[in-house]
Design a protein around this motif. Structure first.
Motif, PDB file in Angstrom:
ATOM      1  N   ASN A   1       0.827  -1.198   0.000  1.00  0.00           N
ATOM      2  CA  ASN A   1       0.000   0.000   0.000  1.00  0.00           C
ATOM      3  C   ASN A   1       0.870   1.259   0.000  1.00  0.00           C
ATOM      4  O   ASN A   1       1.753   1.398   0.853  1.00  0.00           O
ATOM      5  CB  ASN A   1      -0.896  -0.008   1.242  1.00  0.00           C
ATOM      6  CG  ASN A   1      -1.964   1.052   1.201  1.00  0.00           C
ATOM      7  OD1 ASN A   1      -1.681   2.229   1.058  1.00  0.00           O
ATOM      8  ND2 ASN A   1      -3.213   0.641   1.352  1.00  0.00           N
TER       9      ASN A   1
ATOM     10  N   LYS B   1     -10.295   7.071   1.977  1.00  0.00           N
ATOM     11  CA  LYS B   1      -9.876   5.809   2.567  1.00  0.00           C
ATOM     12  C   LYS B   1     -10.789   5.421   3.732  1.00  0.00           C
ATOM     13  O   LYS B   1     -10.896   4.251   4.089  1.00  0.00           O
ATOM     14  CB  LYS B   1      -8.432   5.909   3.072  1.00  0.00           C
ATOM     15  CG  LYS B   1      -7.429   6.222   1.980  1.00  0.00           C
ATOM     16  CD  LYS B   1      -7.463   5.194   0.857  1.00  0.00           C
ATOM     17  CE  LYS B   1      -6.530   5.570  -0.263  1.00  0.00           C
ATOM     18  NZ  LYS B   1      -6.613   4.652  -1.406  1.00  0.00           N
TER      19      LYS B   1
ATOM     20  N   HIS C   1      -8.115  12.265  -1.529  1.00  0.00           N
ATOM     21  CA  HIS C   1      -7.626  10.894  -1.679  1.00  0.00           C
ATOM     22  C   HIS C   1      -7.412  10.223  -0.324  1.00  0.00           C
ATOM     23  O   HIS C   1      -7.563   9.002  -0.206  1.00  0.00           O
ATOM     24  CB  HIS C   1      -6.342  10.861  -2.508  1.00  0.00           C
ATOM     25  CG  HIS C   1      -5.206  11.640  -1.945  1.00  0.00           C
ATOM     26  ND1 HIS C   1      -5.199  13.011  -1.878  1.00  0.00           N
ATOM     27  CD2 HIS C   1      -4.023  11.237  -1.411  1.00  0.00           C
ATOM     28  CE1 HIS C   1      -4.067  13.429  -1.344  1.00  0.00           C
ATOM     29  NE2 HIS C   1      -3.337  12.376  -1.048  1.00  0.00           N
ATOM     30  N   GLU C   2      -7.076  11.007   0.704  1.00  0.00           N
ATOM     31  CA  GLU C   2      -6.914  10.435   2.037  1.00  0.00           C
ATOM     32  C   GLU C   2      -8.272  10.258   2.732  1.00  0.00           C
ATOM     33  O   GLU C   2      -8.513   9.259   3.399  1.00  0.00           O
ATOM     34  CB  GLU C   2      -5.992  11.316   2.883  1.00  0.00           C
ATOM     35  CG  GLU C   2      -4.557  11.343   2.371  1.00  0.00           C
ATOM     36  CD  GLU C   2      -3.618  12.086   3.304  1.00  0.00           C
ATOM     37  OE1 GLU C   2      -4.070  12.516   4.394  1.00  0.00           O
ATOM     38  OE2 GLU C   2      -2.435  12.230   2.953  1.00  0.00           O
TER      39      GLU C   2
ATOM     40  N   ASP D   1      -4.224   9.256  -6.972  1.00  0.00           N
ATOM     41  CA  ASP D   1      -3.448  10.249  -6.236  1.00  0.00           C
ATOM     42  C   ASP D   1      -2.440   9.598  -5.288  1.00  0.00           C
ATOM     43  O   ASP D   1      -1.318  10.090  -5.126  1.00  0.00           O
ATOM     44  CB  ASP D   1      -4.377  11.163  -5.439  1.00  0.00           C
ATOM     45  CG  ASP D   1      -5.238  12.041  -6.331  1.00  0.00           C
ATOM     46  OD1 ASP D   1      -4.906  12.191  -7.526  1.00  0.00           O
ATOM     47  OD2 ASP D   1      -6.249  12.581  -5.834  1.00  0.00           O
ATOM     48  N   ASP D   2      -2.846   8.499  -4.643  1.00  0.00           N
ATOM     49  CA  ASP D   2      -1.949   7.836  -3.699  1.00  0.00           C
ATOM     50  C   ASP D   2      -0.640   7.428  -4.367  1.00  0.00           C
ATOM     51  O   ASP D   2       0.449   7.638  -3.820  1.00  0.00           O
ATOM     52  CB  ASP D   2      -2.621   6.591  -3.108  1.00  0.00           C
ATOM     53  CG  ASP D   2      -3.825   6.933  -2.248  1.00  0.00           C
ATOM     54  OD1 ASP D   2      -3.946   8.103  -1.839  1.00  0.00           O
ATOM     55  OD2 ASP D   2      -4.649   6.032  -2.000  1.00  0.00           O
ATOM     56  N   TYR D   3      -0.747   6.839  -5.548  1.00  0.00           N
ATOM     57  CA  TYR D   3       0.459   6.391  -6.250  1.00  0.00           C
ATOM     58  C   TYR D   3       1.264   7.562  -6.796  1.00  0.00           C
ATOM     59  O   TYR D   3       2.501   7.534  -6.812  1.00  0.00           O
ATOM     60  CB  TYR D   3       0.091   5.419  -7.367  1.00  0.00           C
ATOM     61  CG  TYR D   3      -0.361   4.069  -6.864  1.00  0.00           C
ATOM     62  CD1 TYR D   3       0.501   3.239  -6.155  1.00  0.00           C
ATOM     63  CD2 TYR D   3      -1.665   3.621  -7.074  1.00  0.00           C
ATOM     64  CE1 TYR D   3       0.092   2.003  -5.679  1.00  0.00           C
ATOM     65  CE2 TYR D   3      -2.085   2.390  -6.601  1.00  0.00           C
ATOM     66  CZ  TYR D   3      -1.200   1.586  -5.902  1.00  0.00           C
ATOM     67  OH  TYR D   3      -1.611   0.365  -5.428  1.00  0.00           O
TER      68      TYR D   3
ATOM     69  N   GLU E   1       5.062   2.422   2.456  1.00  0.00           N
ATOM     70  CA  GLU E   1       5.815   3.157   1.441  1.00  0.00           C
ATOM     71  C   GLU E   1       7.184   2.525   1.160  1.00  0.00           C
ATOM     72  O   GLU E   1       7.563   2.341  -0.004  1.00  0.00           O
ATOM     73  CB  GLU E   1       5.993   4.612   1.875  1.00  0.00           C
ATOM     74  CG  GLU E   1       6.677   5.464   0.831  1.00  0.00           C
ATOM     75  CD  GLU E   1       6.650   6.945   1.179  1.00  0.00           C
ATOM     76  OE1 GLU E   1       7.546   7.664   0.703  1.00  0.00           O
ATOM     77  OE2 GLU E   1       5.734   7.371   1.902  1.00  0.00           O
TER      78      GLU E   1
ATOM     79  N   LEU F   1       0.218   4.196   0.940  1.00  0.00           N
ATOM     80  CA  LEU F   1      -0.020   5.051   2.105  1.00  0.00           C
ATOM     81  C   LEU F   1       0.601   4.490   3.377  1.00  0.00           C
ATOM     82  O   LEU F   1       1.179   5.232   4.172  1.00  0.00           O
ATOM     83  CB  LEU F   1      -1.524   5.243   2.324  1.00  0.00           C
ATOM     84  CG  LEU F   1      -2.267   6.139   1.333  1.00  0.00           C
ATOM     85  CD1 LEU F   1      -3.753   6.152   1.665  1.00  0.00           C
ATOM     86  CD2 LEU F   1      -1.718   7.547   1.334  1.00  0.00           C
TER      87      LEU F   1
END
Length: 395
Positions: free
Chosen positions: A54, A166, A162-163, A84-86, A59, A56
């Motif tokens: 993941n 989740k 994006h956060e 966005d996370d990637y 890393e 987030l």
């Protein structure tokens, strides 16, 4: 054209699947990864797919995973990201990843700025881009200022979408009155910083997007625009039925803006045309491939392949002409939106049927790669049934 470099796609949503399908037509070797749940839904037979750490919460593990992958491949792959996370992960680790992959992103400071709703609106206003009335609420005085200046209904939105998603799978929360605003603000503030924003009137077809591809020297390589017809959920959602449409007046707004902020690589900005004054109001920027990018290929501008050719130094010619009137349809979302709008007498079955006429591109449906469509459809229908059942129990 040479296709010696393989591609690595981080994301197995409809966005990532669209990247996979575009590259597979060129017989490019593709590896695709996502976290476990997304992998199970979006896994495609057109790529070598697997689960990855993941971005987030793991890393360092993801960084080592990608380094090992590149070393096993033996030649720098082209790195694509669909969320966005990637993008944030790649950008934050760009110095290391650039030794093993080929990619093009704007400066990390700009990526952080445009993905933060508060900073993005400040950036737009700084460059004289019209925005909806927006209030950042950090204390009681800010809250009272918002209440005094906003009409109801309004919307509550996360600063870092994006956060926020989740924990809460919503782009925005519709607020009908002051009592709901006070209650919902207390409920959602624990998941991240929030903004209160006016609702710009108008149907889904008041939403437009402009997409660009700028090279490393900020030379424009590709330009495209589209109009939404329907989104899911119908109030505040993502694209369900989209049409390619050239909007020159938005180009006049976006191109100087993008060039001033140096939005290298793939970028997309969304606007809503305010029927009260005819002005396009800024909604958001994405510094990556966006959900409906697969509409560009049948419209004459293949963003995914141009990105590949540029990064492999094959000098693609800039393309600015697009074919208008091509439809992009996310079938299950289009169907669920139709059910919502039919209930409110905003859409008939004839309207729904007409949405399939003409040249079209499906978000997920494909005879040669059926499982992402089947899995996504089942997931959407199950979730819709759960929401309906939950609402019935409340009533």
């Amino acid at each position: 054209m040479k296709h010696e470099h393989c591609a690595v796609v981080l994301d197995l949503s409809a966005n990532g699947v669209g990247i996979i399908r575009s590259l597979s037509k060129k017989e490019i070797k593709i590896y695709a990864f996502d976290t476990e749940r997304a992998y199970k839904i979006g896994k495609s037979r057109l790529a070598t797919c697997n689960i990855c750490p993941n971005p987030l919460t793991e890393e360092n593990e993801l960084l080592m995973f990608l380094i090992n992958l590149s070393q096993s491949i033996g030649q720098k792959p082209i790195l694509y990201a669909g969320s966005d996370d990637y993008i944030v992960f790649i950008s934050r680790n760009r110095k290391v990843l650039s030794r093993y992959f080929l990619f093009l992103l704007p400066d990390h400071s700009l990526i952080e700025e445009v993905l933060d709703k508060e900073k993005a609106y400040e950036l737009a206003l700084k460059h004289n881009i019209a925005c909806p009335k927006t209030y950042i609420v950090e204390n009681e005085d800010h809250f009272e200022e918002a209440i005094a200046n906003l009409d109801f209904p309004c919307i509550l939105k996360p600063v870092l979408g994006h956060e926020f998603r989740k924990n809460i799978n919503k782009k925005a929360i519709l607020i009908n009155d002051l009592a709901q605003l006070k209650a919902d603000y207390q409920t959602y503030r624990e998941y991240g910083k929030l903004i209160i924003q006016e609702i710009i009137p108008g149907d889904d077809n008041c939403f437009y997007k402009v997409a660009t591809f700028y090279d490393d020297d900020m030379k424009l390589m590709a330009l495209f625009s589209l109009q939404k017809n329907h989104q899911f959920p119908a109030e505040f959602g993502t694209g369900a039925h989209i049409i390619s449409k050239r909007v020159p007046e938005l180009f006049d707004i976006c191109l100087p803006f993008f060039e001033e902020i140096e939005l290298k690589g793939i970028g997309m900005a969304e606007f809503k045309k305010d029927p009260r004054d005819g002005i396009y109001k800024f909604i958001e920027i994405n510094p990556r491939f966006w959900l409906t990018h697969s509409l560009t290929e049948p419209s004459g501008i293949n963003f995914v392949y141009m990105y590949y050719l540029y990064l492999t130094k094959q000098n693609p010619e800039p393309i600015f002409y697009q074919i208008d009137g091509v439809k992009w349809i996310y079938l299950v979302r289009y169907y669920l939106t139709f059910l919502q709008k039919r209930k409110r007498k905003e859409m008939s079955f004839i309207d729904f049927y007409k949405g399939f006429q003409g040249k079209k591109e499906f978000a997920l449906f494909a005879w040669n790669d059926p499982m992402p469509f089947i899995r996504s459809t089942c997931s959407h229908l199950v979730n819709a049934w759960k929401q309906h059942w939950k609402q019935q129990r409340k009533e």
